[in-house]
Structure formats: structure tokens, C-alpha cells
Scaffold this active site. Structure first.
Site, PDB file in Angstrom:
ATOM      1  N   HIS A  27      -7.721 -47.265  11.045  1.00 20.67           N
ATOM      2  CA  HIS A  27      -9.051 -47.290  11.651  1.00 20.67           C
ATOM      3  C   HIS A  27      -9.830 -48.458  11.082  1.00 20.67           C
ATOM      4  CE1 HIS A  27     -11.726 -45.248   8.403  1.00 20.67           C
ATOM      5  NE2 HIS A  27     -10.624 -45.676   7.836  1.00 20.67           N
ATOM      6  N   CYS A  37     -14.401 -51.918   5.010  1.00 21.69           N
ATOM      7  CA  CYS A  37     -13.943 -50.974   6.036  1.00 21.69           C
ATOM      8  C   CYS A  37     -14.137 -51.486   7.462  1.00 21.69           C
ATOM      9  CB  CYS A  37     -14.629 -49.620   5.867  1.00 21.69           C
ATOM     10  SG  CYS A  37     -14.122 -48.787   4.349  1.00 21.69           S
ATOM     11  N   HIS A  41      -7.477 -50.917   8.561  1.00 24.36           N
ATOM     12  CA  HIS A  41      -6.714 -50.451   7.402  1.00 24.36           C
ATOM     13  C   HIS A  41      -6.272 -49.026   7.685  1.00 24.36           C
ATOM     14  CE1 HIS A  41     -10.822 -49.051   6.705  1.00 24.36           C
ATOM     15  NE2 HIS A  41     -10.312 -48.105   5.919  1.00 24.36           N
ATOM     16  N   HIS A  43      -4.684 -44.999   6.301  1.00 22.58           N
ATOM     17  CA  HIS A  43      -4.685 -43.932   5.311  1.00 22.58           C
ATOM     18  C   HIS A  43      -3.626 -42.904   5.697  1.00 22.58           C
ATOM     19  CE1 HIS A  43      -8.617 -45.192   3.745  1.00 22.58           C
ATOM     20  NE2 HIS A  43      -9.021 -45.277   5.000  1.00 22.58           N
ATOM     21  N   HIS A  78       0.085 -41.866  13.484  1.00 24.19           N
ATOM     22  CA  HIS A  78       0.558 -43.207  13.802  1.00 24.19           C
ATOM     23  C   HIS A  78      -0.224 -43.837  14.953  1.00 24.19           C
ATOM     24  CE1 HIS A  78       3.752 -42.136  11.070  1.00 24.19           C
ATOM     25  NE2 HIS A  78       4.067 -43.417  11.008  1.00 24.19           N
ATOM     26  N   GLU A 130      -9.313 -38.515   2.706  1.00 26.60           N
ATOM     27  CA  GLU A 130      -8.937 -39.875   3.098  1.00 26.60           C
ATOM     28  C   GLU A 130      -8.143 -40.575   2.005  1.00 26.60           C
ATOM     29  OE1 GLU A 130     -11.623 -42.755   5.407  1.00 26.60           O
ATOM     30  OE2 GLU A 130     -11.743 -43.473   3.342  1.00 26.60           O
TER      31      GLU A 130
END
EC number: 4.-.-.-
Length: 145
Positions: A27, A37, A41, A43, A78, A130
Site C-alpha cells: 500500500h 509511507c 511498500h 507488510h 498479495h 502492521e
């Protein structure tokens, strides 16, 4: 196996179900004040969902664990969450794919499914981790959001 304790939700229901799951997703937060952010990137998100109710369905379940996993994992795993336009957009901060909003959207998607069930279970809480040190808990106020 995850062995994690989560914040508890006080309630008067007879049954409480908790489902742990995880998914890998990318995201970015589309706002200049989001710092690093703003870049894409990823998680590995860990999720815990709390569902409660007083009545079981015809199979003896409050809700099937498998169904909860499908609602969350199959939707986000994914993926680039920003591309999930049914959940997120870049116009309204309440729809950016931040951890806070991801937790609320998971709640909304689960509760939408539960609303169609005859036994009417309620999603009481969604926890989204997260990172190993950061998580958000979403609990709807009485009557929904």
C-alpha cells in the site's frame, strides 16, 4: 501457531469467536504528510477478528472460520490495497489504506456478510497488526461506524 492475547470487548453474548489470520499486501498513503509511507511498500498484516452472538446456525457455528478467512485473506492477500477501489481511494482520508482504515474496512466487509445470516452474529472488534510493534483496534460504536 499464533499465541497472542488481544484486547477484550465486554459484551453479554453467549458465544464469542476469534479468528487469527494474516495476509501480505502493499500500500501507500496518498498524502504528503505521510512521510515515507507515500511510497509503495508492503507488510505482512496479522489480523484478529472477534465475532459474537447468542444463536448458532444450522451447522452449529456462530460463523464458519473459513468464511471469515475468505472475506479478508482472499480480498487482500498479495495485492496493492490502493487498487481495491471498493474499499479505498485517494480523495478522502477515511478511505486511505492506513492501518486504521484497513481495520475498519475489514469490519465493514465482515459485518456486511454477517448481516445476511439468520442467526445475526455481530463483529465486535478487528485488530490489524502492521508490524511486530504496531497495531490498530477497530471497534464500531453502537449502531455501526
Amino acid at each position: 501457531m499464533l499465541q497472542q492475547f488481544y484486547p477484550q470487548v465486554p459484551h453479554s453474548y453467549s458465544y464469542e469467536l476469534n479468528k487469527d489470520m494474516h495476509f501480505a499486501a502493499a500500500h501507500f498513503v496518498p498524502h504528503e504528510s505521510a512521510g515515507k509511507c507515500v511510497n509503495v511498500h508492503g507488510h505482512t498484516y496479522f489480523v484478529n477478528v472477534t465475532v459474537a452472538g447468542d444463536e448458532l446456525n444450522e451447522a452449529g457455528f456462530l460463523v464458519d472460520f473459513k468464511t471469515l478467512k475468505e472475506i479478508v485473506h482472499d480480498r487482500y492477500d498479495h495485492s496493492l490495497m490502493n487498487d481495491k477501489k471498493e474499499d479505498f481511494n485517494d480523495k478522502n482520508a477515511y478511505d486511505f489504506p492506513t492501518t486504521e482504515v484497513v481495520a475498519r474496512k475489514i469490519y465493514e466487509n465482515i459485518q456486511s456478510y454477517l448481516n445476511g445470516m439468520d442467526n445475526k452474529p455481530q463483529c465486535l472488534q478487528v485488530l490489524v497488526r502492521e508490524t511486530p510493534t504496531s497495531y490498530v483496534v477497530y471497534r464500531p460504536k453502537n449502531g455501526g461506524k
